[in-house]
Design an enzyme around this catalytic site. Sequence first.
Site, short mmCIF file in Angstrom:
data_model
loop_
_atom_site.label_atom_id
_atom_site.label_comp_id
_atom_site.label_asym_id
_atom_site.label_seq_id
_atom_site.Cartn_x
_atom_site.Cartn_y
_atom_site.Cartn_z
N GLY A 94 -4.01 2.60 -3.21
CA GLY A 94 -5.29 2.10 -2.75
C GLY A 94 -6.30 3.19 -2.46
O GLY A 94 -7.51 2.92 -2.41
N ARG A 95 -5.84 4.41 -2.28
CA ARG A 95 -6.77 5.54 -2.07
C ARG A 95 -6.20 6.81 -2.69
O ARG A 95 -6.35 7.91 -2.15
CB ARG A 95 -7.05 5.74 -0.58
CG ARG A 95 -5.81 6.03 0.26
CD ARG A 95 -6.23 6.46 1.66
NE ARG A 95 -5.07 6.77 2.49
CZ ARG A 95 -5.15 7.44 3.62
NH1 ARG A 95 -6.30 7.90 4.05
NH2 ARG A 95 -4.08 7.68 4.34
N LYS A 115 -5.00 12.16 -2.74
CA LYS A 115 -5.03 11.18 -1.65
C LYS A 115 -6.42 11.24 -1.03
O LYS A 115 -6.89 12.33 -0.67
CB LYS A 115 -3.95 11.53 -0.63
CG LYS A 115 -3.63 10.47 0.38
CD LYS A 115 -2.39 10.90 1.17
CE LYS A 115 -2.01 9.88 2.22
NZ LYS A 115 -0.80 10.31 2.97
N ASP A 127 -11.92 1.54 1.80
CA ASP A 127 -12.87 2.43 1.13
C ASP A 127 -12.20 3.47 0.25
O ASP A 127 -12.86 4.17 -0.52
CB ASP A 127 -13.80 3.10 2.15
CG ASP A 127 -13.06 3.97 3.16
OD1 ASP A 127 -11.88 4.31 2.93
OD2 ASP A 127 -13.68 4.33 4.18
N GLY A 128 -10.87 3.61 0.35
CA GLY A 128 -10.15 4.56 -0.49
C GLY A 128 -10.35 6.00 -0.11
O GLY A 128 -9.91 6.90 -0.83
N ASP A 254 7.65 1.16 0.30
CA ASP A 254 6.76 1.92 -0.58
C ASP A 254 6.69 3.39 -0.16
O ASP A 254 6.04 4.19 -0.85
CB ASP A 254 5.36 1.31 -0.60
CG ASP A 254 4.75 1.17 0.78
OD1 ASP A 254 5.34 0.45 1.61
OD2 ASP A 254 3.70 1.77 1.05
N ASN A 255 7.36 3.75 0.94
CA ASN A 255 7.41 5.16 1.37
C ASN A 255 8.82 5.73 1.29
O ASN A 255 9.13 6.71 1.96
CB ASN A 255 6.89 5.28 2.81
CG ASN A 255 5.41 5.01 2.90
OD1 ASN A 255 4.66 5.28 1.97
ND2 ASN A 255 4.98 4.45 4.01
N ASP A 264 4.63 10.64 2.62
CA ASP A 264 3.69 9.95 3.52
C ASP A 264 3.84 10.44 4.96
O ASP A 264 4.68 9.97 5.71
CB ASP A 264 3.85 8.44 3.46
CG ASP A 264 2.63 7.74 4.08
OD1 ASP A 264 1.95 8.36 4.91
OD2 ASP A 264 2.37 6.58 3.74
#
Length: 485
Positions: A94-95, A115, A127-128, A254-255, A264
């Site tokens: 997403g970012r 990132k 907003d990414g 997802d991590n 992460d």
Amino acid sequence: MTVTPGVSVVLGTRFATALPEMAVPWQAVETPAPRLLVLNEPLAAELGLDPEELRGPAGVGLLTGTVVPEGARPVAQAYAGHQFGYYNPRLGDGRALLLGELPGADGRPVDLHLKGSGATPFSRGGDGLAAVGPMLREYVVSEAMHALGIPTTRSLAVVATGRPVRRETLLPGAVLARVAASHLRVGSAQYARATGDDDLLRRLADEAIDRHHPASADAGNRYLALYEAVVAAQADLVARWMLVGFVHGVMNTDNVTLSGETIDYGPCAFMEGYDPDTWFSSVDEGGRYRYGNQPLAAEWDLARLAEALLPLFADEQEQAVALAVEALGRFRPRYEAALLAGWRAKLGLPAGLDDEVARVLVDDWLALLQANRVDLTSSARALSAAARGDAEPVRELVLDLAGIDAWLERWRALAPDADAMDRVNPVYVPRNHLVEEALAAATAGDTGPVERLVEVVRRPFDERPGLERYAAPGPGGPFVTFCGT
């Protein structure tokens, strides 16, 4: 492949080519006034990159994704995931953007990943973007983890963008350039499984085998062997976290990488006063990912990986489930063996000592630490002095002098190896108050404290005069970390 003038970097397109269904071509947003904050020169050298070139305009453009080598194909990666136990079928970058792959020091490809490079189709209304502080946190902590010998992604650079981002307040923005063995994760397998496309799932598993666990390719059941290798890698990884008091903070599927690297560094922190019930993350309201629960969280995540890979284990689901359960059952013994081996080393115990005797000694030591709220890092290092005959540095840390004296008597009777202990017990870890202090200074425009902190934690086992404040625990009191999203 030709490259953009001024950027002599050739990036592969391995992920985008092998798994196009999970790769959305995308571009980073422009940066109004990019300024290089930190550059990891040792890592750049390992990757065969020219630090001076990276410091130039084209290099900074590469590190923000705004100057892309010709032929490269930046993509946002698709993945799913369980977040705090709740499944989301479509997460993705997403970012972040995968710029491509570089040849690593061992010849294997490594990802060059951004990132904070702007919104993507996976941003879910965000907003990414990213702020300076959280990106520098990842730089500091990942370098410390690497120096401690813990598998981790690493930070190549942090670049200020000149664009403010709004979080709890208006903060200066930044982009992190990260290097990883890959960004394949449990959530990647979950996404592939959810598509119902067994060929995609198989190609993803083949990519994980080829990049991370090549020995699995020669097994009779290569995909079960892959799963077993990931189980072993994660068991070893979490044991290493526990030995240094690292609290990840957001162990969602997802991590959890298929490579076995830590990824992460959002709400992470290092525990000081020993207490298995410790957690710091502002978003982990129930303490799901507390220090003492990390092994169970990892095991739960690996069960989700097994569910995703089931079609590859066997044609019959019942048989596939039986194979998965048996393989997952090896996690706890592997983790417990790795943890005990680590503690044996930290306590300098002789090789011939019975495991059960060692386990009782470790458990009693940890019980003393917990009862007295003793700092994990400094207490382990102080034991080296006790092994050399000076018990006062340890005794000064506890209130229960009778208890510690009795434990020390049992332990010293085993002739612990102080020199060996010094090689595994760090003097310096990224103390939370020092990290926050350094990040606050960097947010205000001074990166000197960050650079000094990184210089210290890159040599965690070498005690050096003048660095006493970096070895001391923080002032105490509640400490909270934030994801930075």
